[in-house]
Design an enzyme around this catalytic site. Structure first.
Site, short mmCIF file in Angstrom:
data_model
loop_
_atom_site.label_atom_id
_atom_site.label_comp_id
_atom_site.label_asym_id
_atom_site.label_seq_id
_atom_site.Cartn_x
_atom_site.Cartn_y
_atom_site.Cartn_z
N SER A 11 0.85 -1.19 0.00
CA SER A 11 0.00 0.00 0.00
C SER A 11 0.88 1.23 0.00
O SER A 11 2.04 1.18 0.44
CB SER A 11 -0.88 0.00 1.26
OG SER A 11 -1.53 1.24 1.46
N TYR A 38 -2.63 -1.73 10.07
CA TYR A 38 -2.63 -1.84 8.62
C TYR A 38 -1.34 -1.29 8.04
O TYR A 38 -0.68 -1.93 7.23
CB TYR A 38 -3.83 -1.10 8.05
CG TYR A 38 -3.94 -1.18 6.54
CD1 TYR A 38 -4.58 -2.26 5.94
CD2 TYR A 38 -3.41 -0.19 5.72
CE1 TYR A 38 -4.69 -2.34 4.56
CE2 TYR A 38 -3.50 -0.27 4.34
CZ TYR A 38 -4.15 -1.35 3.77
OH TYR A 38 -4.23 -1.44 2.40
#
Length: 252
Positions: free
Chosen positions: A139, A152
């Protein structure tokens, strides 16, 4: 990886980026196997998209991964691409353990142990294929943190370094390591995120990803233009400004 002619397994592809990428790869002449936890979603997907194969898998469960790998390899021995798509993203408050610990542990299980176990289940087979790819999914938040999603961010940073290291270790094999690095994309990864005007439309994201794969089949990192703001802040020397802007606008 080549844009066509592959047999691809994408666990975690019953919605969002995973499903859109699966369908785009199918349209380009690849055989695609989609994995997911919910049988009803898999049946619906197979009915709506003839030619897309499905398999049930829970990437948070090591036994489910083993069972799914046996099924996939028995049915599709020509498999040469694994895309470790499954992931979760949760808002966490780390002021007190009761507000974050369970979420953090679950996120690590799905986002980090899941890909590790998936790679473990398929890496020996992939080395038998003349041209194979493991595509990991990190990400933009692996490189600049969003304040509200600590676990995350951390798991995606770990996936980035895992990808970098596996590329070195597997350099003596036929297996290439490619890292997909999404920016904020309009999916349901967080509640309401599919309507977030700050996020990139899903169809635009996948179209740009496919164009990168086609133009740069040897690409180590698949980066659409919008993720480069996050990816290269430290290299440009404006990391603090990137983090401030990211958390001011809260694009996730």
């Amino acid at each position: 990886m080549d844009i066509t002619g592959n047999t691809v397994f994408i666990p975690g592809a019953t919605s969002g980026i995973g499903l859109a990428l699966a369908l785009a790869l199918r349209e380009r002449g690849n055989s695609v196997v989609v994995g997911g936890r919910r049988t009803e979603l898999l049946e619906k997907l197979a009915a709506e998209h003839p030619g897309v194969e499905t398999v049930r898998i829970d990437t948070a469960d090591p036994e489910s991964i083993k069972d799914a790998a046996k099924d996939v390899l028995a049915r599709f021995p020509e498999l040469n691409v694994l895309i470790t798509m499954a992931g979760v993203m949760r808002v966490e408050d780390w002021h007190r353990p009761e507000t974050f610990l369970e979420s953090a542990e679950s996120t690590v299980t799905t986002n980090l142990l899941g890909p590790i176990r998936l790679i473990g289940a398929f890496v020996e087979h992939l080395q038998t294929r003349p041209d194979a790819t493991i595509m990991t999914v990190s990400s933009g938040l692996a490189f600049a943190p969003l304040k509200i999603t600590p676990s995350y961010n951390a798991t995606k940073a770990a996936i980035h370094m895992l990808s970098e290291t596996l590329r070195l270790q597997l350099a003596d094999t036929s297996v290439k390591i490619t890292e997909l690095e999404p920016p904020a994309v309009r999916t349901d990864l967080l509640p309401g995120h599919a309507e977030n005007e700050h996020a990139m439309p899903l169809d635009e994201y996948v179209a740009e990803v496919m164009s990168i794969i086609e133009a740069q089949p040897e690409a180590r990192e698949i980066q659409v233009e919008r993720v480069k703001f996050l990816r290269y802040g430290e290299a440009r020397g404006d990391y603090d400004q990137v983090v401030a802007a990211l958390n001011a606008s809260d694009p996730h």
